[in-house]
Design a protein around this motif. Structure first.
Motif, PDB file in Angstrom:
ATOM      1  N   UNK A   1       0.824  -1.214   0.000  1.00 50.51           N
ATOM      2  CA  UNK A   1       0.000   0.000   0.000  1.00 50.51           C
ATOM      3  C   UNK A   1       0.861   1.267   0.000  1.00 50.51           C
ATOM      4  N   UNK A   2       2.044   1.147   0.622  1.00 48.97           N
ATOM      5  CA  UNK A   2       2.939   2.309   0.658  1.00 48.97           C
ATOM      6  C   UNK A   2       3.378   2.691  -0.757  1.00 48.97           C
ATOM      7  N   UNK A   3       3.643   1.650  -1.609  1.00 44.94           N
ATOM      8  CA  UNK A   3       4.029   1.931  -2.993  1.00 44.94           C
ATOM      9  C   UNK A   3       2.912   2.647  -3.737  1.00 44.94           C
ATOM     10  N   UNK A   4       1.681   2.205  -3.470  1.00 49.94           N
ATOM     11  CA  UNK A   4       0.532   2.859  -4.114  1.00 49.94           C
ATOM     12  C   UNK A   4       0.448   4.323  -3.674  1.00 49.94           C
ATOM     13  N   UNK A   5       0.615   4.561  -2.376  1.00 47.86           N
ATOM     14  CA  UNK A   5       0.582   5.932  -1.854  1.00 47.86           C
ATOM     15  C   UNK A   5       1.632   6.798  -2.489  1.00 47.86           C
ATOM     16  N   UNK A   6       2.854   6.266  -2.627  1.00 47.48           N
ATOM     17  CA  UNK A   6       3.929   7.030  -3.269  1.00 47.48           C
ATOM     18  C   UNK A   6       3.610   7.304  -4.738  1.00 47.48           C
ATOM     19  N   UNK A 275      -6.230   0.757   3.882  1.00 42.29           N
ATOM     20  CA  UNK A 275      -6.468  -0.385   4.770  1.00 42.29           C
ATOM     21  C   UNK A 275      -7.747  -0.202   5.577  1.00 42.29           C
ATOM     22  N   UNK A 276      -7.925   0.993   6.137  1.00 41.44           N
ATOM     23  CA  UNK A 276      -9.089   1.240   7.000  1.00 41.44           C
ATOM     24  C   UNK A 276     -10.374   1.435   6.202  1.00 41.44           C
ATOM     25  N   UNK A 277     -10.272   2.208   5.121  1.00 44.18           N
ATOM     26  CA  UNK A 277     -11.473   2.562   4.357  1.00 44.18           C
ATOM     27  C   UNK A 277     -12.026   1.370   3.587  1.00 44.18           C
ATOM     28  N   UNK A 278     -11.150   0.555   3.019  1.00 44.63           N
ATOM     29  CA  UNK A 278     -11.633  -0.623   2.293  1.00 44.63           C
ATOM     30  C   UNK A 278     -12.400  -1.544   3.244  1.00 44.63           C
ATOM     31  N   UNK A 279     -11.827  -1.757   4.435  1.00 46.21           N
ATOM     32  CA  UNK A 279     -12.526  -2.581   5.420  1.00 46.21           C
ATOM     33  C   UNK A 279     -13.847  -1.979   5.830  1.00 46.21           C
ATOM     34  N   UNK A 280     -13.863  -0.650   6.000  1.00 48.31           N
ATOM     35  CA  UNK A 280     -15.092   0.038   6.398  1.00 48.31           C
ATOM     36  C   UNK A 280     -16.129   0.017   5.284  1.00 48.31           C
ATOM     37  N   UNK A 281     -15.665   0.212   4.050  1.00 46.82           N
ATOM     38  CA  UNK A 281     -16.607   0.296   2.930  1.00 46.82           C
ATOM     39  C   UNK A 281     -17.248  -1.043   2.600  1.00 46.82           C
ATOM     40  N   UNK A 282     -16.596  -2.141   2.964  1.00 48.79           N
ATOM     41  CA  UNK A 282     -17.147  -3.462   2.653  1.00 48.79           C
ATOM     42  C   UNK A 282     -18.518  -3.653   3.296  1.00 48.79           C
TER      43      UNK A 282
END
Length: 689
Positions: A1-6, A275-282
């Motif tokens: 996820x860090x690579x995606x953020x960068x 990480x947080x939003x995907x879990x929340x959006x599910x």
């Protein structure tokens, strides 16, 4: 996820340019997506009433019909109006008494009940039946109705479902843009009170607005969406995805305290947010997907569009929004200020200290909440709650006032059925309470008149090789208990004489709607609860937490849906089906957020009360902001809308968000205090061994 953020940080300019460019095809898609204003068209195709509608359209070329009440006109003027209406494109036939008078049958010798169908001497009114070769909600039908209204102005009143749909279309087209404006203004007010930057709320709305446009634009793949979906999609997507943007901003600010490099801070914030939003959006997506299990496919329409909208919202949150914040960083820094609403985390200790009060309140309120929830009345009359000055509603009132007629049923019977049997059937039909008259060849001409002597031009539109049409006028209103009982009795009579015969029309369709949606309510509720139960079970690897979290939000739903029973408010039928699912999927996130913090605190070694207090302190502000954002996006629309189906749904959603907020803040930590030992023993990751 860090690579995606960068990657997002590195390509921020390109992302913004691409985001703007994608608005063009999305706008084209939006304007080329047809809107369906006929709620009854979402009934299952395999039921008898819908099959009958298809037969009527395919075999007789009749897709819809209207009853036009004409007042204050001489017979020759009515004849002229009849000719003008007949010339309107897609008007297949206009039926008046002169349709029969062509057979040299003077009006005076018509049977009294047939005469009364066409004429009312006391109110100086006459009735025209207009048949269309296009369906009830087809654009061509609505255009034809608009033209009919222009012909006679205040002397011709066009009633019927197609007329109602025409007015709903005009009303919706006028109101939907205002819904968005109201939602945006109220959201800005809430965000301005709760955020620490004056310009960041604008970026929130811009990024979410783009996601909404992408969502609405991709609906072109479906071909059409319902007007309910069109009206709710933007405000609902704004409400349920706003907290993703808030989470990113708070995560970014937290990362900025750890490093002076804002690009690195944003990359870390994006990684944490995904990480947080995907879990929340599910859970939110699961709530909308549950609607797809409805037999009444309006749920599928709304569920697919909104699930898609949540996905677009998540993507926009981790790509478009961070790009905007970084590109306009100087403006962000210049407009920073202290939040107007202070952090309310200080009340956490008081809540956990008095948890017994809130558990007691939970148990006391639960009983009347469940009673109200199970005794809230719903309505199925799609026209009854529209503004009374709409032309279609005025026309329906005129029809009732002048001809004591509220519904029209159509019988499709075997064309080979002996005339004596048809006459006997008509006699029985007219004995049914509330039946005003039955119009058919046999009822008008009598049993002794051979059908073969009728001109083909008349015979062809009431009879073909397989079916003959009978029209039955009813005094009872559509969706009433009386008309539903009447339909049952008419079906019994029909089965007696013709087992393959069909009873169709708005009232029989609405009766099917009642039966189908009653089953849908049970199915959707069960699917949404099981789906979210399973998600919580997998996320927390716990047996007890799914029970506690679902119970807390269901308690909020019971309160929300139970209030109308005590205020004597009757809800549209669709509200009872979708609200519980939407409220569960959208607001269980509040409970999950607090539970995550509670789990972390317990794992770090804090004692029960301290851990729960800390979890409440760390989540209360986020829960309040999320709930207020959802409230802001929906409440104003609920107050403004003149379409009760839209208004009621939005009021329920806005109230549900606030109720869920209070329940999560006060009841959930109190239940954690009671069941802490059970939670720790039945859940993974609460005890650091």
């Amino acid at each position: 996820m860090k690579k995606f953020g960068k990657g997002v940080v590195k390509c921020r300019i390109l992302i913004l340019l691409l985001a703007v460019a994608l608005l063009i095809p999305s706008a084209i898609g939006y304007f080329n997506t047809r809107v369906n204003y006929d709620i009854l068209s979402y009934l299952p195709e395999e039921i008898e009433t819908m099959k009958g509608q298809d037969i009527l359209a395919d075999d007789f070329g009749i897709g819809a019909f209207s009853l036009c009440v004409v007042q204050g006109m001489e017979n020759k003027e009515v004849c002229a109006l009849e000719e003008q209406i007949s010339a309107i494109p897609h008007v297949k036939e206009v039926i008046w008494y002169d349709t029969i008078a062509d057979l040299s049958l003077p009006m005076a010798v018509l049977p009294d009940d047939v005469y009364d169908v066409f004429m009312n001497d006391e109110t100086d009114a006459t009735l025209l039946a207009v048949l269309y070769d296009t369906t009830m909600s087809a654009d061509e039908t609505m255009d034809a109705i608009t033209e009919i209204r222009k012909l006679a102005d205040q002397k011709c009143f066009v009633s019927g479902m197609s007329s109602v749909i025409t007015d709903i279309k005009a009303l919706s087209a006028k109101e939907v843009p205002i819904y968005v404006i109201i939602a945006v203004i109220l959201s800005i007010i809430v965000l301005s009170l709760t955020m620490d930057s004056a310009i960041v709320p604008l970026f929130f709305l811009l990024s979410i607005g783009m996601a909404i446009i992408y969502n609405l634009g991709t609906n072109v793949i479906k071909g059409e969406i319902s007007y309910v979906t069109q009206a709710l999609a933007a405000v609902l997507q704004l409400g349920v995805t706003m907290d993703y943007s808030i989470f990113l901003w708070h995560s970014y600010e937290e990362e900025c305290t750890k490093t002076d490099d804002k690009k690195e801070a944003m990359a870390n914030a994006i990684a944490g947010t995904i990480t947080s939003v995907v879990g929340s959006s599910i859970t939110t997506v699961a709530g909308f997907i549950a609607l797809c299990f409805m037999s009444f496919t309006l749920g599928l329409d709304l569920g697919v569009v909104m699930a898609k909208g949540v996905v677009f919202g998540v993507i926009g949150c981790v790509t478009i929004l961070p790009s905007m914040i970084l590109v306009f960083d100087k403006a962000v820094q210049k407009t920073k200020h202290k939040p107007i609403i202070p952090d309310l985390g200080g009340i956490a200790g008081w809540i956990t200290a008095h948890y017994r009060w809130f558990v007691a309140a939970f148990l006391i309120i639960l009983i009347p909440a469940i009673y109200g929830y199970t005794h809230t009345d719903v309505y199925y009359d799609l026209a009854g709650t529209l503004p009374q000055d709409l032309p279609s509603i005025v026309a329906n009132d005129k029809l009732d006032e002048s001809f004591d007629m509220n519904a029209t049923h159509i019988f499709l019977i075997d064309s080979e059925l002996p005339t004596k049997d048809v006459v006997a059937m008509i006699d029985e039909i007219e004995e049914v309470p509330g039946v005003k008259a039955t119009i058919g060849l046999e009822s008008v001409l009598g049993a002794g008149f051979p059908k073969e002597m009728l001109p083909d031009s008349i015979l062809s539109f009431v009879q073909n090789d397989e079916y003959e049409l009978l029209m039955v006028s009813s005094e009872y209103a559509v969706a009433s208990d009386e008309v539903n009982e009447q339909c049952d009795r008419l079906n019994e009579i029909l089965d007696k004489y013709d087992e393959k015969g069909m009873l169709i029309g708005e009232a029989p369709c609405t009766k099917d709607l009642i039966n189908i949606t009653n089953e849908d309510f049970k199915r959707v509720s069960a699917v949404s609860i099981l789906a979210i139960f399973a998600i919580i079970f997998l996320v927390f690897k716990s047996i007890s937490l799914p029970v506690i979290l679902v119970a807390v939000i269901e308690f909020a739903i019971f309160i929300n849906m139970g209030i109308p029973a005590y205020t004597h408010t009757v809800l549209p039928f669709i509200a009872s089906i979708v609200i519980g699912t939407i409220q569960l999927g959208a607001t269980v996130d509040y409970a999950i957020l607090m539970t995550n913090k509670y789990k972390r605190a317990r794992f770090d070694g804090l004692e029960k009360k301290e851990a729960i207090t800390q979890a409440l302190q760390g989540s209360i502000q986020s829960v309040i902001v999320s709930a207020l954002s959802f409230f802001a996006a929906t409440f104003g629309v609920g107050i403004y809308s003149n379409i009760d189906m839209i208004s009621s749904l939005c009021i329920l959603m806005s109230r549900g968000a606030i109720i869920s907020m209070f329940v999560v803040i006060f009841v959930l930590p109190s239940l954690f205090m009671v069941f802490d030992k059970a939670v720790c023993k039945t859940s993974k990751g609460f005890i650091n061994k």
